[in-house]
Write a protein that holds these residues in place. Structure first.
Motif, PDB file in Angstrom:
ATOM      1  N   UNK A   1      -3.409  39.673  17.237  1.00 17.08           N
ATOM      2  CA  UNK A   1      -3.306  39.127  18.589  1.00 17.08           C
ATOM      3  C   UNK A   1      -3.034  40.299  19.524  1.00 17.08           C
ATOM      4  N   UNK A   2      -3.840  40.427  20.567  1.00 20.07           N
ATOM      5  CA  UNK A   2      -3.642  41.467  21.585  1.00 20.07           C
ATOM      6  C   UNK A   2      -3.354  40.779  22.916  1.00 20.07           C
ATOM      7  N   UNK A   3      -2.353  41.244  23.645  1.00 17.27           N
ATOM      8  CA  UNK A   3      -2.115  40.703  24.987  1.00 17.27           C
ATOM      9  C   UNK A   3      -1.247  41.673  25.778  1.00 17.27           C
ATOM     10  N   UNK A   4      -1.252  41.493  27.092  1.00 14.84           N
ATOM     11  CA  UNK A   4      -0.386  42.294  27.950  1.00 14.84           C
ATOM     12  C   UNK A   4       0.759  41.428  28.446  1.00 14.84           C
ATOM     13  N   UNK A   5       1.939  42.010  28.466  1.00 15.01           N
ATOM     14  CA  UNK A   5       3.125  41.312  28.954  1.00 15.01           C
ATOM     15  C   UNK A   5       4.041  42.354  29.603  1.00 15.01           C
ATOM     16  N   UNK A   6       4.232  42.256  30.926  1.00 14.61           N
ATOM     17  CA  UNK A   6       3.647  41.331  31.896  1.00 14.61           C
ATOM     18  C   UNK A   6       2.111  41.437  31.946  1.00 14.61           C
ATOM     19  N   UNK A   7       1.518  40.327  32.360  1.00 11.97           N
ATOM     20  CA  UNK A   7       0.064  40.246  32.327  1.00 11.97           C
ATOM     21  C   UNK A   7      -0.573  40.897  33.551  1.00 11.97           C
TER      22      UNK A   7
ATOM     23  N   UNK B   1       8.447  33.649  21.155  1.00  7.94           N
ATOM     24  CA  UNK B   1       8.806  33.194  19.809  1.00  7.94           C
ATOM     25  C   UNK B   1       7.654  32.435  19.165  1.00  7.94           C
ATOM     26  N   UNK B   2       6.915  31.688  19.965  1.00  8.16           N
ATOM     27  CA  UNK B   2       5.754  30.974  19.421  1.00  8.16           C
ATOM     28  C   UNK B   2       4.723  31.961  18.877  1.00  8.16           C
ATOM     29  N   UNK B   3       4.494  33.062  19.591  1.00  4.70           N
ATOM     30  CA  UNK B   3       3.568  34.089  19.107  1.00  4.70           C
ATOM     31  C   UNK B   3       4.096  34.726  17.830  1.00  4.70           C
ATOM     32  N   UNK B   4       5.394  35.058  17.819  1.00  8.17           N
ATOM     33  CA  UNK B   4       5.993  35.683  16.641  1.00  8.17           C
ATOM     34  C   UNK B   4       5.905  34.762  15.427  1.00  8.17           C
ATOM     35  N   UNK B   5       6.191  33.479  15.623  1.00 12.51           N
ATOM     36  CA  UNK B   5       6.135  32.537  14.498  1.00 12.51           C
ATOM     37  C   UNK B   5       4.736  32.457  13.909  1.00 12.51           C
TER      38      UNK B   5
ATOM     39  N   UNK C   1      -0.258  38.343  10.731  1.00 10.70           N
ATOM     40  CA  UNK C   1      -1.085  38.980  11.756  1.00 10.70           C
ATOM     41  C   UNK C   1      -0.368  40.169  12.378  1.00 10.70           C
ATOM     42  N   UNK C   2      -1.151  41.158  12.798  1.00 15.28           N
ATOM     43  CA  UNK C   2      -0.663  42.195  13.687  1.00 15.28           C
ATOM     44  C   UNK C   2      -0.569  41.622  15.099  1.00 15.28           C
ATOM     45  N   UNK C   3       0.361  42.139  15.872  1.00 12.11           N
ATOM     46  CA  UNK C   3       0.417  41.804  17.291  1.00 12.11           C
ATOM     47  C   UNK C   3       0.535  43.105  18.076  1.00 12.11           C
ATOM     48  N   UNK C   4      -0.378  43.297  19.017  1.00  7.49           N
ATOM     49  CA  UNK C   4      -0.345  44.477  19.889  1.00  7.49           C
ATOM     50  C   UNK C   4      -0.031  43.982  21.296  1.00  7.49           C
ATOM     51  N   UNK C   5       1.071  44.462  21.852  1.00  2.28           N
ATOM     52  CA  UNK C   5       1.492  44.023  23.181  1.00  2.28           C
ATOM     53  C   UNK C   5       1.521  45.221  24.126  1.00  2.28           C
ATOM     54  N   UNK C   6       0.756  45.100  25.170  1.00  7.67           N
ATOM     55  CA  UNK C   6       0.622  46.123  26.203  1.00  7.67           C
ATOM     56  C   UNK C   6       1.710  45.871  27.245  1.00  7.67           C
ATOM     57  N   UNK C   7       2.698  46.781  27.301  1.00  9.20           N
ATOM     58  CA  UNK C   7       3.859  46.576  28.155  1.00  9.20           C
ATOM     59  C   UNK C   7       3.930  47.573  29.320  1.00  9.20           C
TER      60      UNK C   7
END
Length: 398
Positions: A169-175, A188-192, A199-205
């Motif tokens: 899952x890739x996303x930016x936060x803040x968007x 938490x829903x994404x983490x669960x 899954x890997x999670x890549x978050x653009x911060x």
């Protein structure tokens, strides 16, 4: 003679989104009175103490090869900051220095994804995500965050998008472009889901220092995410250093090692004097970011107030960052036509937000990266343009 089809393969609608910005930039360079609100480039100069660190390093002869993963002092400074924000100990081997957040995204894509994989993205998303992720050969699966919800995450929709081929899952936060900051329940829903489906999670911060209200919470701070979450950071927005091209990845050491192998072939190390400047910036991170944040908060409030009273458009007030989404569906124009006509008739350039994803169809994105006088002038031009459109529609239906 032929070219590799690679670049054509990764091109997408997002790549073409910049046409209006380039046209506005060219017009301004020819002396036309154009107010450019189509790019997130801070109007501030980089703070002088940061620039001085680079200049002093150059004068001292810092113009040679450097460590592939970045200078230890810089990596340690970043690790120390994230040890506080993530509430767990990190070390230099959790950090790799890269030429900007865009390269961090590209590196993450190539290190984690391959042909046949599916990668979930929260839509709308930054315009280069499509090309960056397709470069790995993976298939993009867009999970819409609809305008009616304020562009917030719909966890059941995210869960329903997962298949046996889902890898990350890739996303930016803040968007970017919405300015939405995900809350603890959404994170938490994404983490669960990531834990349940491995899954890997890549978050653009890159905008995490520019959250206007409340305390920012990183996905990487949640239990179970240390080994599967990759955090992307940068000094571009928080320290007005877009042109320095300096960013980083925060991840488990194994991921950092893979990224270093890739950087060996891509970059062979960043300039030492740039990393000296970055070290000075990171050591004074909150001191600098606080001033930037307050300036952008004032500008956000100015734009939101100036445009909210204009019939025909609606403003999506951002929680963070340097952009405002404006709903122009009430004008009778599509967002692309609105953007081009606003530029040609009023001399203000904004981006068609549909380039960021279908949920933003009918919205335009404008930046508040100019001084308050110029921003106020841009808002007056936008209001006058919308009033003109309203008059035209009234005459048409009369």
């Amino acid at each position: 003679m032929r070219f590799s089809p690679f670049v054509e393969h990764i091109a997408g609608q997002g790549v073409a989104a910049w046409d209006i910005h380039h046209a506005a930039f060219d017009a301004a360079s020819q002396g036309e009175d154009v107010i450019i609100l189509s790019v997130g480039d801070p109007d501030f100069a980089t703070p002088s103490f940061i620039t001085d660190a680079a200049v002093n390093a150059l004068h001292a002869g810092d113009s040679h090869y450097t460590e592939i993963a970045g200078r230890p002092a810089l990596r340690e400074a970043i690790a120390a900051r994230y040890s506080q924000t993530l509430a767990r100990p990190l070390a230099a081997d959790n950090v790799i220095i890269v030429p900007g957040a865009q390269n961090a995204l590209f590196i993450s894509s190539l290190c984690l994804l391959q042909a046949g994989d599916e990668v979930l993205v929260l839509d709308p998303m930054y315009v280069t995500y499509e090309a960056t992720l397709k470069a790995s050969g993976a298939t993009l699966v867009r999970v819409p965050c609809c305008a009616e919800s304020g562009f917030r995450l719909d966890p059941p929709l995210l869960a329903a998008a997962i298949t046996p081929r889902t890898r990350a899952i890739f996303f930016s936060n803040p968007n970017n472009p919405t300015g939405v900051v995900l809350n603890r329940q959404e994170l938490q829903a994404i983490a669960d889901l990531a834990i349940a489906h491995d899954l890997w999670v890549v978050v653009d911060e890159v905008y995490e220092s520019l959250v206007f209200e409340g305390q920012y919470l990183s996905l990487a701070a949640l239990p179970g995410m240390a080994q599967r979450c990759v955090v992307i950071g940068s000094l571009s927005k928080s320290h007005a250093m877009t042109g320095w091209r300096i960013g980083w990845l925060i991840a488990a050491p194994q991921m950092v090692q893979h990224a270093e192998t890739l950087l060996l072939s891509m970059m062979y190390g960043l300039p030492g004097f740039v990393m000296e400047a970055a070290t000075a910036a990171v050591l004074a991170h909150e001191e600098v970011a606080e001033g930037m944040r307050e300036t952008y908060r004032r500008r956000r409030d100015l734009v939101v107030t100036a445009l909210s009273a204009c019939p025909g458009i609606r403003v999506q007030a951002p929680q963070a960052g340097m952009f405002v989404l404006v709903d122009v569906r009430g004008t009778g124009l599509g967002s692309l036509d609105f953007a081009w006509r606003l530029f040609r008739e009023a001399g203000v350039s904004v981006l068609d937000a549909a380039a960021f994803g279908e949920p933003a169809q009918g919205f335009v994105r404008l930046s508040f990266t100019l001084g308050e006088d110029r921003l106020a002038q841009a808002c007056r031009r936008i209001v006058a343009f919308v009033e003109k459109l309203t008059s035209e529609r009234a005459l048409h239906w009369a």
